[in-house]
Design a protein around this motif. Structure first.
Motif, mmCIF file in Angstrom:
data_model
loop_
_atom_site.group_PDB
_atom_site.id
_atom_site.type_symbol
_atom_site.label_atom_id
_atom_site.label_comp_id
_atom_site.label_asym_id
_atom_site.label_seq_id
_atom_site.Cartn_x
_atom_site.Cartn_y
_atom_site.Cartn_z
ATOM 1 N N PRO A 1 -5.364 -0.529 -5.816
ATOM 2 C CA PRO A 1 -4.847 -1.798 -5.449
ATOM 3 C C PRO A 1 -3.191 -1.740 -5.647
ATOM 4 O O PRO A 1 -2.469 -1.146 -6.335
ATOM 5 C CB PRO A 1 -5.254 -2.922 -6.310
ATOM 6 N N HIS B 1 -14.130 -4.871 -5.818
ATOM 7 C CA HIS B 1 -13.012 -3.913 -5.821
ATOM 8 C C HIS B 1 -13.267 -3.012 -4.334
ATOM 9 O O HIS B 1 -12.225 -2.468 -3.952
ATOM 10 C CB HIS B 1 -12.834 -3.027 -6.951
ATOM 11 N N CYS C 1 -6.396 -10.969 -2.031
ATOM 12 C CA CYS C 1 -7.085 -10.666 -3.376
ATOM 13 C C CYS C 1 -8.425 -10.916 -3.347
ATOM 14 O O CYS C 1 -9.065 -11.551 -3.006
ATOM 15 C CB CYS C 1 -6.075 -11.904 -4.257
ATOM 16 N N TRP D 1 -13.838 -3.300 -1.583
ATOM 17 C CA TRP D 1 -13.185 -3.864 0.002
ATOM 18 C C TRP D 1 -11.906 -3.023 -0.245
ATOM 19 O O TRP D 1 -11.250 -3.004 0.809
ATOM 20 C CB TRP D 1 -13.183 -5.070 -0.214
ATOM 21 N N THR D 2 -11.089 -2.821 -1.151
ATOM 22 C CA THR D 2 -9.866 -2.452 -1.161
ATOM 23 C C THR D 2 -9.683 -1.044 -0.514
ATOM 24 O O THR D 2 -8.776 -1.325 0.685
ATOM 25 C CB THR D 2 -9.599 -1.849 -2.611
ATOM 26 N N CYS E 1 0.928 0.297 -8.485
ATOM 27 C CA CYS E 1 0.257 -0.988 -8.821
ATOM 28 C C CYS E 1 1.001 -1.756 -10.054
ATOM 29 O O CYS E 1 1.629 -1.014 -10.970
ATOM 30 C CB CYS E 1 -0.995 -0.534 -9.362
ATOM 31 N N ILE F 1 -6.121 -7.102 -6.986
ATOM 32 C CA ILE F 1 -7.410 -7.240 -7.327
ATOM 33 C C ILE F 1 -7.373 -8.078 -8.765
ATOM 34 O O ILE F 1 -6.615 -7.959 -9.684
ATOM 35 C CB ILE F 1 -8.252 -5.931 -8.078
ATOM 36 N N VAL G 1 -3.030 -5.249 -1.036
ATOM 37 C CA VAL G 1 -4.341 -5.803 -1.855
ATOM 38 C C VAL G 1 -4.186 -6.031 -3.528
ATOM 39 O O VAL G 1 -3.436 -4.954 -3.969
ATOM 40 C CB VAL G 1 -5.295 -4.607 -1.293
ATOM 41 N N PHE H 1 -9.466 2.165 -7.068
ATOM 42 C CA PHE H 1 -9.260 1.760 -5.700
ATOM 43 C C PHE H 1 -7.914 1.622 -5.331
ATOM 44 O O PHE H 1 -7.558 1.254 -4.076
ATOM 45 C CB PHE H 1 -10.138 0.483 -5.352
ATOM 46 N N GLN I 1 -7.027 -1.567 3.192
ATOM 47 C CA GLN I 1 -6.015 -0.558 3.143
ATOM 48 C C GLN I 1 -6.113 0.089 4.406
ATOM 49 O O GLN I 1 -4.799 0.420 4.927
ATOM 50 C CB GLN I 1 -5.646 0.266 1.873
ATOM 51 N N THR J 1 0.693 -1.312 -0.020
ATOM 52 C CA THR J 1 0.022 -0.041 -0.036
ATOM 53 C C THR J 1 0.822 1.199 0.051
ATOM 54 O O THR J 1 1.807 1.470 0.810
ATOM 55 C CB THR J 1 -0.965 -0.082 1.207
#
Ligand code: PEP
Ligand code: MN
Length: 379
Positions: free
Chosen positions: A331, A291, A272, A293-294, A106, A307, A305, A329, A298, A102
């Protein structure tokens, strides 16, 4: 918990102070001890319980600090992936160069759903497009016994040999039972693959013995996918906690036993998001994308995380828009299925597999996102 500093670091070194300050901030009482050898000093910082219990603090909080050689547990850990509302995100390398976590760019992982005899061509084609993080399943938990289950042990060797040939920095592959960990380890040795292997646990696998075995090894980071029927982030954390706990032992009365010097479980964990079960026959999606939930993961937990936009999309034509949605989001990883050169297709999940042409805009979308957000044009 004892934090052992690299040899040669003296008790007044600023790196020791950093550990002491971090421990204090986490509610522990640090006690610095120095052992004078003939040539070097060895500094150890004992982290005693204060307002927090050292048992519950994640290793990476100290491990990631400069000058720290080792974090040793005395009492069995009770570490949570949701420690301290996700402060101190865990960042670790995938392969030699790529730091993930985080707050970092990405990264893309791509490859076939299932390894087949075309794997070398697929990995070669992906590598040609600048993709060096590869995925491919060798044991596939299928819903019907009549569906192709993967090439098993042979598949692992083919996958790693292809990764070696094309110099891929990391390879992700699925394990569905504990013995597969050793099979992968042996294949790595036999083939001479030097990159990083990530083992993933799929949405259909809920075997606590496998999770504990993944926690008891430190060779491979573990990517854990949400189960198909997961109701929320808690379900994913509960699975991850097995890996974090590692190989615990209990006495005859069922109490956790103390083993001074024991290692904690595996904390190189990736969470994931691959979508959850969907029951609407009119929905264009195969699974409902989760997604969203990311940001919760975090904010409240420290693991990177990932995806997987392929399995929720279910068809190749929806994957790019799902990637774009996922990037909002932020990830740490995006894992997509695809990479077959023209005229070839795979034995599993072919409808959602991206052609090489379809992967190019995914790479561009990620590169643009990383450039805008982190000033780094990477994917
Ligand atoms: C896969 O990644 O190919 C896979 C089978 O995923 P899941 O377990 O999420 O269905
Ligand atoms: Mn698949």
């Amino acid at each position: 918990m004892i934090v052992r500093m690299e040899t040669g670091i003296t008790p007044h070194d600023p790196r020791v102070r950093q550990v002491v300050e971090k421990a204090t901030a986490h509610g522990l009482k640090p006690d610095t001890r120095a052992e004078q050898g003939t040539q070097y000093v060895v500094v150890e910082i004992y982290l005693l319980d204060g307002t927090s219990r050292s048992q519950s603090i994640a290793d990476h909080v100290f491990h990631s600090l400069p000058g720290v050689a080792e974090v040793v547990r005395v009492t069995p850990p009770r570490v949570s992936i949701a420690h301290k509302n996700g402060s101190d995100p865990h960042q670790f390398t995938l392969g030699e160069k790529t730091l993930i976590g985080t707050g970092l760019p990405c990264r893309l992982i791509a490859g076939p759903c299932t390894v087949d005899y075309h794997i070398e061509e697929v990995v070669g084609a992906l590598s040609n497009c600048g993709i060096h993080r590869i995925r491919g399943g060798c044991w596939k938990p299928r819903s019907s016994p009549y569906s192709f289950p993967g090439l098993g042990d042979k598949g692992v060797k083919l996958l790693l040999a292809a990764a070696r040939r094309f110099n891929c920095e990391s390879v992700c592959t699925e394990v569905i039972e504990s013995s597969h960990i050793d099979t992968v380890r042996q294949a790595k040795r036999a083939v001479g693959y030097e990159g990083q292997i990530v083992l993933w646990v799929g949405a259909r696998t809920s075997n606590p013995l496998l999770l504990a075995a993944l926690g008891a090894q430190h060779d491979f980071p573990v990517m854990i996918k949400n189960t198909i029927d997961a109701r929320g982030v808690r379900d994913l954390w509960d699975r991850a906690d097995w890996i974090l706990a590692g190989d615990l032992s209990f006495d005859a009365n069922g109490r956790l036993t103390e083993e001074p010097g024991r290692l904690a479980g595996n904390n190189r964990i990736i969470l994931c998001l691959r979508g959850t079960r969907q029951t609407d026959p009119y929905s264009p999606w195969r699974f409902i994308p989760n997604h969203h939930w990311t940001p919760i993961l975090q904010e409240k937990s420290w693991a990177p995380v990932a995806i997987d936009p392929s399995h929720s999309a279910g068809t190749a034509r929806l994957v790019l828009q799902n990637v774009t949605a996922a990037l909002h989001f932020n990830p740490s990883l995006l894992m997509v299925e695809g990479g077959y050169p023209d005229g070839l297709s795979g034995p599993c999940d072919a409808e959602q597999s991206l052609s090489l042409e379809q992967i190019a805009p995914v790479q561009q979308a990620i590169t643009r996102h990383n450039q805008e957000r982190y000033g780094q044009a990477v994917h």
